[in-house]
Design an enzyme around this catalytic site. Structure first.
Site, PDB file in Angstrom:
ATOM      1  N   GLU A 147     -45.577 -61.726  17.599  1.00 34.69           N
ATOM      2  CA  GLU A 147     -45.401 -61.696  15.860  1.00 34.69           C
ATOM      3  C   GLU A 147     -46.820 -60.219  15.636  1.00 34.69           C
ATOM      4  OE1 GLU A 147     -44.250 -61.455  13.199  1.00 34.69           O
ATOM      5  OE2 GLU A 147     -43.074 -62.703  13.660  1.00 34.69           O
ATOM      6  N   CYS A 170     -38.909 -62.937  13.186  1.00 31.04           N
ATOM      7  CA  CYS A 170     -38.563 -63.029  14.580  1.00 31.04           C
ATOM      8  C   CYS A 170     -37.823 -61.602  15.123  1.00 31.04           C
ATOM      9  CB  CYS A 170     -38.239 -64.253  14.815  1.00 31.04           C
ATOM     10  SG  CYS A 170     -38.391 -64.327  16.841  1.00 31.04           S
TER      11      CYS A 170
END
Length: 352
Positions: free
Chosen positions: A116, A2
């Site tokens: 992402e 992340c």
């Protein structure tokens, strides 16, 4: 992993997003917080931690920089927030940078979603991940403090990650540890309970994602355009050049073999080989099932016999042509005889 989030929440909404509604909460350095649709390591973000100074079970909404700088870092070093912006849950109790923080330095990070990237060869397509109902996501995190050479104390944090859920694996092999309810946030903030129970992938079906513009890969790109859904080209689109190349290949494969009889010169060696193949195929035809189509039996053998017949008829002519074309000069010499000579003037007067 992340490495990019969206956090445009108001500061006073952070405690409620982290299920901290009953205990007293105070704000610290919250003036440094700037809401953003594109947050990267090095940005200031509000986190919720336990209030160690209070006797009650209070909490602090503390604005810290994303990207952990361990307290044992040299004071003269330049802080690198991209070095430890994530901490793997599998080894969090083994590495010295994280192990010493587990007892008292756990915190919560509330965001509206995160980004992402999906790798496709040399290209990367960003996706925005969020809850379907729009509620904030809460991540497990660790924080630390570091003092630089000027005496300034810098608070930083890192987001804990785990392996991806079964529904998320197609996009990436890692995901942040998502604390989906009050019990999981209580477990993570408590120093008495075991944190291992919440260190797992988020398997619920209320997560959603969609592709967004690659421009948000730049930290300077900000605004609602970061989360605007875009259309991604599917892999089913085939260039027209590939279609025609495949068509030509198929046409060449479907050409009948006997067409070469009318375009290629007949050679005696090929005739022999084809005659042997015809014999072999005739012998193997007894092993084939009786249900074979009649068209194959009718057209297959007559063509080869016709080929043999044609080649046998051409053998003498080919042989004669070879002999006759061996040396044209010698041929002329052999054809000349004494009887073919014309009478000369001397022979005429000699007769008289």
């Amino acid at each position: 992993m992340c490495g990019r989030t969206r956090c445009s929440l108001r500061a006073d909404d952070i405690p409620r997003a982290c299920h901290r509604t009953t205990a007293p909460t105070r704000l610290l350095h919250i003036d440094r917080y700037v809401p953003s649709h594109n947050v990267s390591p090095g940005f200031n973000m509000p986190v919720v931690r336990r209030d160690e100074a209070a006797e009650s079970e209070g909490h602090v909404v503390h604005c810290m920089k994303w990207g952990l700088i361990p307290s044992f870092t040299k004071k003269t070093d330049k802080p690198d927030h991209y070095k430890m912006f994530n901490a793997r849950s599998e080894s969090i109790d083994e590495k010295a940078s994280f192990r010493r923080l587990l007892p008292k330095n756990r915190c919560l990070v509330a965001v509206e979603g995160f980004y992402e990237w999906k790798k496709d060869g040399s290209k990367k397509q960003p996706y925005y991940i969020h809850f379907k109902d729009g509620r904030p996501l809460v991540f497990a995190a660790l924080y630390d403090s570091w003092q630089n050479s000027e005496g300034e104390i810098l608070y930083t944090f890192t987001i804990v990650t785990t392996s991806s859920s079964s529904a998320f694996q197609w996009l990436h092999d890692r995901m942040p540890v998502i604390l989906g309810d009050k019990n999981s946030t209580d477990t993570w903030l408590s120093s008495t309970s075991s944190f291992k129970s919440v260190m797992k992938p988020y398997e619920e079906s209320d997560l959603a994602w969609y592709p967004v513009t690659p421009a948000m890969g730049k930290p300077s790109f900000n605004g609602p355009e970061c989360i605007k859904e875009i259309q991604v080209k599917t892999e089913g689109n085939t260039p027209i050049s590939k279609f025609f190349s495949r068509k030509v290949a198929e046409d060449e494969d479907t050409k009948p073999e006997h067409k070469t009889l009318f375009h290629e010169p007949v050679k005696t060696e090929q005739a022999k080989d084809l005659s042997e193949e015809a014999k072999t195929e005739e012998g193997e035809s007894d092993l084939k099932p009786s249900g074979s189509s009649p068209s194959q039996n009718v057209t297959k053998f007559p063509i080869k016999r016709e080929y043999v017949a044609i080649s046998s008829d051409l053998k003498p002519s080919l042989a004669n042509n070879d002999k006759s074309s061996a040396n044209p000069a010698k041929k002329k010499e052999k054809t000349k005889t004494a009887d073919d000579k014309q009478p000369t003037l001397f022979s005429y007067f000699g007769k008289r």
